[in-house]
Structure formats: C-alpha cells, structure tokens
Design an enzyme around this catalytic site. Sequence first.
Site, short mmCIF file in Angstrom:
data_model
loop_
_atom_site.label_atom_id
_atom_site.label_comp_id
_atom_site.label_asym_id
_atom_site.label_seq_id
_atom_site.Cartn_x
_atom_site.Cartn_y
_atom_site.Cartn_z
NE ARG A 20 2.53 32.95 -74.11
CZ ARG A 20 1.31 32.41 -74.14
NH1 ARG A 20 0.69 32.07 -73.01
NH2 ARG A 20 0.69 32.20 -75.30
N GLY A 93 -5.87 23.42 -72.83
CA GLY A 93 -5.44 23.57 -74.21
C GLY A 93 -4.13 24.32 -74.33
NE ARG A 121 -9.56 22.80 -76.67
CZ ARG A 121 -9.31 23.68 -75.71
NH1 ARG A 121 -9.38 23.31 -74.43
NH2 ARG A 121 -8.96 24.92 -76.00
CB SER A 168 -1.74 32.65 -81.41
OG SER A 168 -2.10 32.64 -80.04
CG ASP A 330 -9.49 33.57 -73.79
OD1 ASP A 330 -10.10 32.69 -74.42
OD2 ASP A 330 -8.34 33.41 -73.35
#
Length: 448
Positions: A20, A93, A121, A168, A330
């Site tokens: 991010r 991903g 995916r 999310s 996770d």
Amino acid sequence: MSMADAIAVEAPASKSLSHRALICAALARGASRLSGVLESQDTARTMGCLTAMGAGFTRLAAGEYAVAGMAEGPLGGSLDGDAAADLNVGESGTTCRLLAGVAAAGRGRFRLHGEGRMHQRPLGEPARALAPLGVRFRFEERDGYPPVLIESVGLPGGAVDVSLEESSQYLSGVLLAAPLARGPMTVGICGAKAVSWPYVSLTLQAMADFGAPAVVESLADGRFTPVDHATVAKAEPGRLRFRVEPAAYRPRSLRVEGDWSNASYFLAAGAVGRRPVRVLGLRRDSLQGDRAILDLLGRMGAAVAWDAAGVTVSPSRLSGIDADMGACPDLAPTLAVAACFAQEPTTIRNVAHLRIKESDRLEALATEIAKTGCAVETFADGLTIRPAPLPAGRSIAFETRGDHRLVMGPALFALAGIDARFDNPGCVAKSFPGFHAAFGPILEGQRR
C-alpha cells in the site's frame, strides 16, 4: 521459565503495508522516501507494475526506496490500439487485485496477467463494480479471470458497490483509485458477507498517510454518519460506505511497520516449543488484523507478555479452541499447525476464501497435516484438527504447492522433533525471503 530464557527475533516488514505504501507513493505527484519496505517477489511485482504505469523506484539500501510519483496518474497504451501497459503480477494476488482498481482510474489500456495459479484466481468483482463508470475489462481466456485487458479514460466519480465475499482487496483497489476520480465517489459494500475487513482499514490508513483520506460512514438510526475506521470491528454489507473526494496523493517519507502475519510463526514457536520467543518491532496498537495471533495463542493457553521493545510468547499446556478467522485468514496455517500441539480438537471457521489462494489452502493443510498422524476434517469454509502424538525423529516430506504459507506454517513441526522437509522451501521468497534465516536460530534455540 523466565523471560531471560526467551529467544529474540526481529519482525519482518509488513507485506500488506509495503504494497500500500508503494502504491500511494507511486500515485503521489513528487518524490517520496520509503524505508522498512519488505523486499519479496510480491512487492517486486507491485513495483514493476507501477513502473509500467509511470512511477519510478530507486533502491537506496535494504528496504529503502526513493519513489518518483506519476506526474499524470496511471498511463497505459493508447485506446486507439497501441500496446497496453504490461502489468505482470506474477503470483501476487495482492498486486493483481489492488492494481486492477488503480488501473481503472488511469487513462489508456493496461494488460494485467500473471503466472502459476494466478489465472485461476477470480477477478470478476472489480469488472462488475466498475462497469457503470465506463471501465471495460476484456477477459482474454476465461470470463472473470486474468489475463485481462483493462480500458479506461479515468473514473468520472459516482457511486459503486463492491462485494467482499471473496476478498477485501477488491474494495481496497477501488478505494485507492477513488481519489484519482474527476468527481466525488461513494463506495458501498454489497454481498452476503464481508471478509478480511482489517486489510481495508490498512488501506484507509495508507491513503490518509499520503494525504488522500476517505470518510467512513456507518448506518445508524436510518442514516449514515461518519465513524473512525480504526473503531470498526467488521464490515456489514449495506451498513458501511466510503466517501472519497478528488485529491492528489502527497509525497512523503514513511517507515513501514513490522508484519504480524509473518511474525505469527515466531510467536507460535514460543507457544509450542520449549523456550519463550520474543519478537521485536511489532506495534501493539497496529491496525493489522493478524495481531489476533496473540489472542488466539492466549486462548489456547500460551502466556503473552509485552515490554517496551516487543512481545514474548511462552509455552504452556495448549487447549483446543473454536476460532472464526474470517478477519485473519492468513493466520490459518499458523493456528492449524499449532493446534496439532494441543490436547483437544481445534476448529477454524469462516475461511472459505482460502480455497482461492496460491493453493486450495484448506485442502492442502488437511493433506499435509495428516502426514503427522493428526486427523483433519475439512468443510466448506474451514477445518477441524484432532491432535495426535507427533512423531519425533521421523522425516516427513511436505508438499508446498508453491504456496509460501505451506512452508512457514508446517515448519513449526520441527519443534516437535520432526525432520520437516519441503519440495520447494524457496517459495517463501514470495512474501518473506528471510524466513529460513530468521527461523533457524529459533529452532536451534528450542533444541538447547
């Protein structure tokens, strides 16, 4: 056992926050300086894709980068037919889902594709959510899956709804893109359920850090009112939305905090081994959802103690627990292996989205754990582990399926005296290249 007996280890940098921070710095108009960035295959893919969109990265030292932001926002190939910007996400991903939204806010054509299991995916949700704003996702092989050609003239603003049932990251990608829109955007949550909310909170934190905040609103008494995202425990579809005004991301200097996800293996080692483990560099007030590992290990019976520099987990008799891990999927491999050291069964629930990770992580965990003699039952959105005496002194070959967490979780079996061997131990480079170097001293220290 005293704290002085603890084995100390430094937490790696946060993978989620590294992604991010790299994206927000790349979207800023100017020069940023990032330190503490996790250097892994996944973050390298994110930097490569952002470079293809117009950003620049200069490595100054280990984990430290100068970032030249995009002067005009994400730019792809001409809509008149020039080659698209090449966004090869590899097997990341996170890169794929976050940058699908970011590319939609750009101008031009972006070809998003990957390697390994990436084309199996799903990526249909951002295509559905952003279609009303004029963004076109042209799936090349299978509808709703990469490879995909994204065509956009930028986001005009407006209202969209995004489902969090699978991930999310779809919502996080749209939120990261929203400040680049020409007009205000309202982003709602639809679907039957919302998973992994804490990761959205990390996205909101990163946006605010770089000067492009979102206003979070919760439905109460028939109307939406602003709330602090740090106080939201979970997202309920239809009851939470985000308002984002057009804004320029601002360049800055930022240090990325430690990673609770990858530190979970060290903390679990303190619970299942013979000696306590002290992990340094983690924020006690972190918004990372995987800080829940301390609560989970504590519920099982492990002792947890904080000091000014870190947190220590000490071994004890472990009990089985029933855990809803929808907000921290996770951690499932960590907890599933730790459960094999307990005295009673453990059930992990609400993690159906683990079936669309680098592997079908639920079935993979069941298969690999069963090699130790423990019984595992899978169901649609979870699994139950029934512990059995672990075979100390036995060599067990674990199949990784190229999934980094199927190395780092089962590595804990070595603390039971099992000679744990992996067909592809190097796949940890996807998220934590230094795992084996960091875990080795813990293993040695536990054997003393």
